[in-house]
Design a protein around this motif. Sequence first.
Motif, short mmCIF file in Angstrom:
data_model
loop_
_atom_site.label_atom_id
_atom_site.label_comp_id
_atom_site.label_asym_id
_atom_site.label_seq_id
_atom_site.Cartn_x
_atom_site.Cartn_y
_atom_site.Cartn_z
N ARG A 33 0.82 -1.20 0.00
CA ARG A 33 0.00 0.00 0.00
C ARG A 33 0.86 1.26 0.00
O ARG A 33 0.52 2.25 -0.65
N SER A 34 1.97 1.22 0.72
CA SER A 34 2.85 2.38 0.74
C SER A 34 3.37 2.71 -0.66
O SER A 34 3.53 3.88 -1.00
N PHE B 267 0.53 4.50 -2.32
CA PHE B 267 0.40 5.88 -1.82
C PHE B 267 1.44 6.76 -2.49
O PHE B 267 1.17 7.91 -2.85
N LYS C 133 -0.15 10.41 -2.55
CA LYS C 133 -0.94 10.61 -1.33
C LYS C 133 -0.05 10.53 -0.09
O LYS C 133 -0.54 10.58 1.03
N ILE C 134 1.24 10.38 -0.30
CA ILE C 134 2.11 10.05 0.81
C ILE C 134 2.26 11.19 1.80
O ILE C 134 2.62 11.01 2.94
N ARG D 179 -0.30 12.92 2.80
CA ARG D 179 -1.55 13.05 3.55
C ARG D 179 -1.34 12.53 4.96
O ARG D 179 -1.07 11.36 5.15
N GLY D 180 -1.49 13.43 5.92
CA GLY D 180 -1.13 13.06 7.29
C GLY D 180 -2.29 13.01 8.25
O GLY D 180 -2.09 12.92 9.44
N PHE D 181 -3.51 13.08 7.78
CA PHE D 181 -4.57 13.13 8.77
C PHE D 181 -5.54 11.96 8.75
O PHE D 181 -5.81 11.37 9.77
N LEU D 182 -6.03 11.60 7.57
CA LEU D 182 -6.97 10.49 7.53
C LEU D 182 -6.21 9.17 7.62
O LEU D 182 -5.12 9.05 7.08
N PRO D 183 -6.79 8.20 8.31
CA PRO D 183 -6.09 6.92 8.41
C PRO D 183 -5.95 6.25 7.04
O PRO D 183 -6.76 6.47 6.14
N ALA D 184 -4.90 5.45 6.91
CA ALA D 184 -4.61 4.80 5.63
C ALA D 184 -5.80 3.98 5.17
O ALA D 184 -6.08 3.89 3.97
N ASN D 185 -6.53 3.37 6.13
CA ASN D 185 -7.68 2.54 5.76
C ASN D 185 -8.80 3.35 5.11
O ASN D 185 -9.68 2.79 4.47
N HIS D 186 -8.76 4.65 5.32
CA HIS D 186 -9.80 5.49 4.73
C HIS D 186 -9.70 5.50 3.21
O HIS D 186 -10.70 5.66 2.52
N TYR D 187 -8.49 5.31 2.69
CA TYR D 187 -8.29 5.31 1.24
C TYR D 187 -8.68 3.93 0.71
O TYR D 187 -7.83 3.07 0.50
N ARG D 188 -9.97 3.74 0.56
CA ARG D 188 -10.47 2.40 0.25
C ARG D 188 -10.01 1.90 -1.10
O ARG D 188 -9.65 0.74 -1.26
#
Lengths: 247, 332
Positions: free
Chosen positions: A98-99, A102, A107-108, A110-119
């Motif tokens: 996943r990294s 990202f 998207k790397i 992006r520091g606020f929404l959890p990684a799981n949010h990026y479905r």
Amino acid sequence: MLKVKELIKDFGKVRIINSVEFEVKADEIVSLVGPNGAGKTTLVNLISGHILPTSGRIEFIGRDITFASPYKRIKMGVARNFQITNLFSDSSILDNVRSCLFSVYGKIKRGFLPANHYRAITQEAIDILDLFGISEKKELFPPSLSEGDKKILDTAMAFALKSKFILLDEPTSGVATGDKFKVMDTIVSAIRREKMACMIIEHDMDIVSDYSDRVLVLSEGEIIADGKPKQVMEQDNVKEILFGVRA
Amino acid sequence: MGVKSIIFKPKFLVYLGCFILLLFLPRVLPIYHLILFESGITFAIMALGFNLLLRYTGLLSFGHGALFAVGAYAVGMTGEYFPDLYRIEILIPIALLASLVVSTIFGFICVRHTRIFFSILALAVSMVIYALLIKLYHITGGSDGIHIELPIMFGKSFEGMKRFEFLSGAYYYLLICVFAASTIIMLAIVNSPFGKALQCIRDNEVRAEMIGIRVRRYRLYAFILSGLFTGLGGAMWSFVNGHVTPEIAEWMFSGEIVYMTLLGGFMVFEGPIIGAILFTYLRLYAVTMTQYWMFLIGATLIILVLLLPEGITGGFVKLVSKIRRTPSTGVA
């Protein structure tokens, strides 16, 4: 797509790569073969920007990347795996892939929404793991994988970078002999589908002749043969170097 | 993952429960313990920042005391030279700004190296701050430090009020809210794509670069974020303590930050929080028990490293996974 011209690399006084020249066309799969110490991995390191050449020129899609940073090359579309697996050992298998995604999608930061949010990205990572047949292990950590699975994951990560050109350094070493062709089938069909160009370093001659469009033979830092697998295998000097058969 | 699925997670409910408990703490705890607890909370905010570097970026800093001091002195010096700005809603942004500037400079110097080289560089630059605080005594008050007045909080003045009344009243609730916000923000950071990238760098710098992460730049970002949390902790602490001295910039205090993180367990997100609060009490009891309290602290550190290398929370996680008979993955 990739053009290498008169590439030379010296380590101290030893010349490892001696004016190597070759070309890889778009959506072509090229195998690089040669005995141990021929300089295959050095060549891959030069192309991926891991080490810098002494002289010569590397062009990628018409642009000079001879001394470009690895980061720049990745953004241009040159990805690689590692012969000795090089994974994120304290991150889950899913996060390993996943990294990469990202990074590809920018998207790397992006520091606020959890990684799981990026479905969508998470799903794509799972799809890639699925493609390589290791998706049921996605919650595990790399140290608990078999050596073969580690190689597959390493390749999956290079594949996830959605590059135009992918360097595979012995993708099947460490994979059980019976699974080698299955793994190669997976990798090569994925690469063909994405229309990537690819350079594979391989020892197994059956794999080389089955999967590659063209073969380069490297010996003591020089390319001694370049052509269709069948033709190259027939050449006397190749036979001597690779199989120890004297003509 | 939507907001709903986050809210109904058991972990979130535990957090919420803890937060509600914290709100009722002033009614239960005697005032003396409450103030001690508050100073533990400020250390916890700092330890969260410290652990972003240690746990999630793989960098052990021996210089975080200086960043803590920057936050605390930002408050003190604003009070000294710009009394008009001495309002908590302005002081906190000033402290954050000061930490931002200093940690950017420090980070720029330090993240060029990793492992022990990073630790020593961080120690070296932190001692520069310590030396400046001592030597520029006409600005910073030297070893006497600066007295911290009670600030104006959202338009309300606390003049004439005793500090303990201030600390057990409005300030406590502000501190708890700042702490909760810091925890949530840090939790978000470490689980975000950015946090994952930091973990990639920690695990394997070479590969991180080969998947297109700018390793040094991301380390710098992590250092700056860590510095912001530490500075915030320092600023909040200055009001609790009522006085700032250069000692907090010295390496001894930086060492204590490392100690509290190890005590709580750096492998678990909540570890440093628990470690920071426990450490505050541990140090106090050590000091009241014997004059050789440093010996006691050192002895506990040795026991900790030998018996519980993953700290209290790490040991707890291991115990739980042993009871459940599931193989420990080493990460919670």
